[in-house]
Write a protein that holds these residues in place. Structure first.
Motif, short mmCIF file in Angstrom:
data_model
loop_
_atom_site.label_atom_id
_atom_site.label_comp_id
_atom_site.label_asym_id
_atom_site.label_seq_id
_atom_site.Cartn_x
_atom_site.Cartn_y
_atom_site.Cartn_z
N TRP A 258 1.78 -8.20 -2.47
CA TRP A 258 0.49 -8.91 -2.38
C TRP A 258 0.84 -10.56 -2.80
O TRP A 258 0.34 -11.25 -1.78
CB TRP A 258 -0.45 -8.50 -3.32
N HIS B 225 3.94 -3.38 -7.12
CA HIS B 225 3.32 -3.28 -5.82
C HIS B 225 2.80 -4.86 -5.64
O HIS B 225 2.52 -5.24 -4.56
CB HIS B 225 1.99 -2.27 -5.71
N LEU C 60 0.86 -1.14 0.06
CA LEU C 60 -0.01 -0.03 0.02
C LEU C 60 0.83 1.29 0.20
O LEU C 60 0.24 2.43 -0.27
CB LEU C 60 -1.01 0.13 1.07
N GLN C 61 2.17 1.23 0.53
CA GLN C 61 3.01 2.38 0.39
C GLN C 61 3.30 2.97 -0.87
O GLN C 61 3.35 2.17 -2.13
CB GLN C 61 4.27 2.25 1.16
N LYS C 62 3.59 4.25 -0.91
CA LYS C 62 3.87 5.04 -2.26
C LYS C 62 4.97 5.92 -2.14
O LYS C 62 5.07 6.78 -2.78
CB LYS C 62 2.63 5.84 -2.68
#
Length: 637
Positions: free
Chosen positions: A263, A259, A189-191
């Motif tokens: 997952w 990303h 979820l980080q950016k």
């Protein structure tokens, strides 16, 4: 699923020897012994034949009238050699009570667990360019996430290894992977770059503890004669990770974005964790012994065993024991459970440092680290080298790791069988009968020579292949050349590292997870430092001389192997004697504490009170107050 069953043998392992004076296979009939003699050494002569003739003690042995037609001539020659008849037979509990099917199930689960940490370290090698571009940072800063990951990978096993040896493998695995799952959720979820850097360290802290625990589980359930085979399977998961994960990362990054890699890691670990929590039994020998002792703490039980235990407790509450004997048995069971319950404590990372300061283990870990640096630096630079020299994209770069992964897979299958074969060869040479049930006494067995002999030729081929790979890239030959040599590097260099790790576990059976954690501490710290300056080496020296330098380091320090083979047994004997003295001191302290506790209990049970009337004394006997009348009076209660 645990397959636990009580062992009927309680005596310590003992060894006996006898030499047959004739050329005929004979067996000494042992007289029936009283229970008090159970701990005596068993002295017998084992026939090389499968059909020995039993004889009563007498001056003349009886020849075998019906020899085995399938008897090997080498065995006949061995029977004529008195040294070949020297046999060690052990009496005592089985090394493990887990049946073969349960051991295979445990090792299968551990193999898939061992894949996680190296997979996580390398899975986004092919997408480093995309990470740097999306987060607006340089390639050097993107590479820094690899360095910080490896630093945490060095220290994490020192905590999990000591915790796993004290509290059990199950709680260590579960805590490790819960932390890992939470870190992957944040990474997905980080950016921004700061979050990536911190969460990668947390991800490493969660996953890296499994490296030490995997090897420790093998030491829990496999005797030395079979350990190579099981270590091979576990090494397959650990060694395939650095090679197969870039392929997975390249495919995911190409089609789903980088990303999505995190997952994938989260889903993989969650799918693994469910059957582990439900069905994989505790194996730590400090908690369950050889598997015959039922775990008393809920965190050491499988969910299935915990539910069964709750049902049993409910039935006992509905139907309480009716007799005093049953009540006493239940109380004794509770006290025994309390005594065997593992005491949780904060892990001590300094226990890992103690391993490194043992001379034989220190040298072995140092040389294993040099071997590790050769193949980890190849993996760290492979993606960028092939992208720059052959113009490959993320997917094609990831596929270039496949030959290395195939070599690691073949090495994992073959290396264990080579180790077990060499162990059997030396056991036969020493006249030692291998005890697959209770394990062998290695105090007089040259385990260093048996484990390190295969390393010399295999690593020699790996050194030549690494130098060839370096100059194939330097001259930018057809891509088939370096890819074939990558297969040989995975087969020989990575395989040699796994052989060294097997010996580490053999040399430190008291706390195998701590020993492997010491290996990880040294190799990962050195790996982090080497990956930090490998780009500078490539720019100054070129790929040819850079990857010629590292294999030659192995050649220069190869006398370490000779030193371990010749001096290792003496160092091992000194360590065993030191551990024995420390164990005796601890037992003496425990006995003294128990005696003081018993004396205190006796004094309290025999406390005397004066009665209010002053005409007698009230004494507690077996929990009942009894009034002792003064001299000349009666006794009342």
């Amino acid at each position: 699923m645990s397959g636990s069953r009580p062992s009927s043998l309680t005596s310590e392992a003992s060894v006996g020897r006898a030499v047959d004076s004739s050329n005929f296979p004979v067996q000494v009939q042992q007289p029936t012994r009283a229970p008090a003699q159970e701990k005596e050494d068993v002295i017998s002569t084992i026939s090389p034949s499968n059909d020995p003739t039993t004889y009563q003690p007498g001056p003349v042995p009886v020849p075998n009238p019906d020899p085995d037609p399938n008897l090997d001539t080498s065995d006949i020659n061995a029977s004529q050699d008195p040294e070949a008849n020297l046999t060690r037979l052990s009496s005592g509990p089985a090394y493990t009570v887990f049946p073969p099917s349960t051991r295979k199930w445990i090792v299968t689960m551990i193999t898939f667990a061992g894949f996680i940490s190296p997979m996580t370290a390398n899975i986004y090698f092919p997408v480093l360019d995309a990470v740097a571009r999306d987060l607006n940072v340089s390639i050097s800063k993107a590479n820094l996430t690899l360095t910080t990951y490896m630093i945490m990978q060095a220290f994490s096993p020192t905590l999990y290894g000591d915790f796993g040896d004290a509290a059990g493998r199950r709680p260590a695995f579960i805590i490790s992977f819960i932390v890992y799952i939470c870190a992957n959720l944040g990474l997905a979820l980080q950016k921004n770059y700061a979050a990536l850097l911190v969460l990668r360290m947390l991800q490493s802290f969660g996953s890296s503890g499994s490296l030490a625990l995997c090897y420790a589980v093998v030491a829990d359930v496999a005797v030395s004669a079979e350990r190579g085979k099981y270590m091979g399977f576990v090494s397959a998961g650990i060694n395939i990770g650095p090679s197969l994960s870039p392929v997975i990362g390249g495919v995911i990054g190409q089609y789903l974005g980088w990303h999505a890699i995190f997952w994938f890691c989260l889903i993989y670990t969650g799918v693994w964790l469910v059957p582990y929590v439900l069905l994989v039994p505790e194996t730590c020998r400090n908690v369950v012994g050889n598997g015959s002792t039922k775990p008393q703490a809920w965190w050491n039980m499988t969910v299935v065993d915990y539910v069964k235990g709750r049902k049993r407790r409910r039935r006992r509450r509905r139907h309480p024991p009716g007799s005093r004997e049953e009540e006493e048995e239940e109380e004794e069971a509770k006290r025994q459970a309390e005594r065997t319950r593992p005491k949780l404590r904060f892990p001590n990372p300094f226990n890992t440092l103690k391993v490194v300061f043992n001379p034989d283990l220190g040298l072995l870990i140092s040389y294993g680290t040099m071997v590790y640096l050769v193949f980890i630096l190849i993996c760290a630079t492979l993606g960028t080298q092939f992208a720059d020299r052959y113009g490959y994209n993320q997917l094609e770069t990831g596929l270039c790791y496949l030959p290395y992964g195939i070599g690691c897979t073949v090495a994992a299958v073959v290396q264990g069988r080579i180790l077990d074969w060499n162990y059997r060869r030396w056991a036969k040479k020493m006249g030692m009968t291998i005890d697959y049930k209770r394990g062998d006494d290695l105090s007089k067995f040259p385990i260093e020579r048996a484990r390190l002999q295969p390393v010399i030729p295999i690593l020699g081929i790996g050194v030549v292949a690494t130098i060839g790979y370096a100059w194939a890239l330097e001259t930018t030959t057809h891509v088939a050349g370096p890819l074939v040599l990558l297969f040989v590097v995975g087969l020989c260099v990575t395989g040699s590292f796994s052989l060294v790790n097997t010996l580490v576990v053999d040399l430190y059976p008291e706390a195998p997870a701590t020993a492997v954690a010491a290996t990880n501490l040294v190799r990962c710290l050195c790996g982090a430092g080497a990956t930090a300056f490998i780009e500078a080496m490539l720019q100054k020296m070129g790929v040819g001389w850079t990857f010629t330098f590292w294999p030659l380091v192995l050649v220069v320090f190869s006398p370490i192997i000779y030193l371990l083979v010749t001096r290792g047994p003496g160092w091992r004997a000194q360590r065993k004697a030191r551990f024995q003295r420390e164990r005796e001191r601890r037992e003496q302290k425990e006995r003294s504490a128990n005696e003081e506790s018993l004396e205190s209990s006796d004094n309290s049970s025999a406390s005397v009170e004066k009665t209010e009337e002053g005409d007698g004394e009230k004494r507690m006997v077996d929990g009942i107050f009894v009034t002792e009348a003064k001299k000349g009076q009666g006794l009342s209660s």
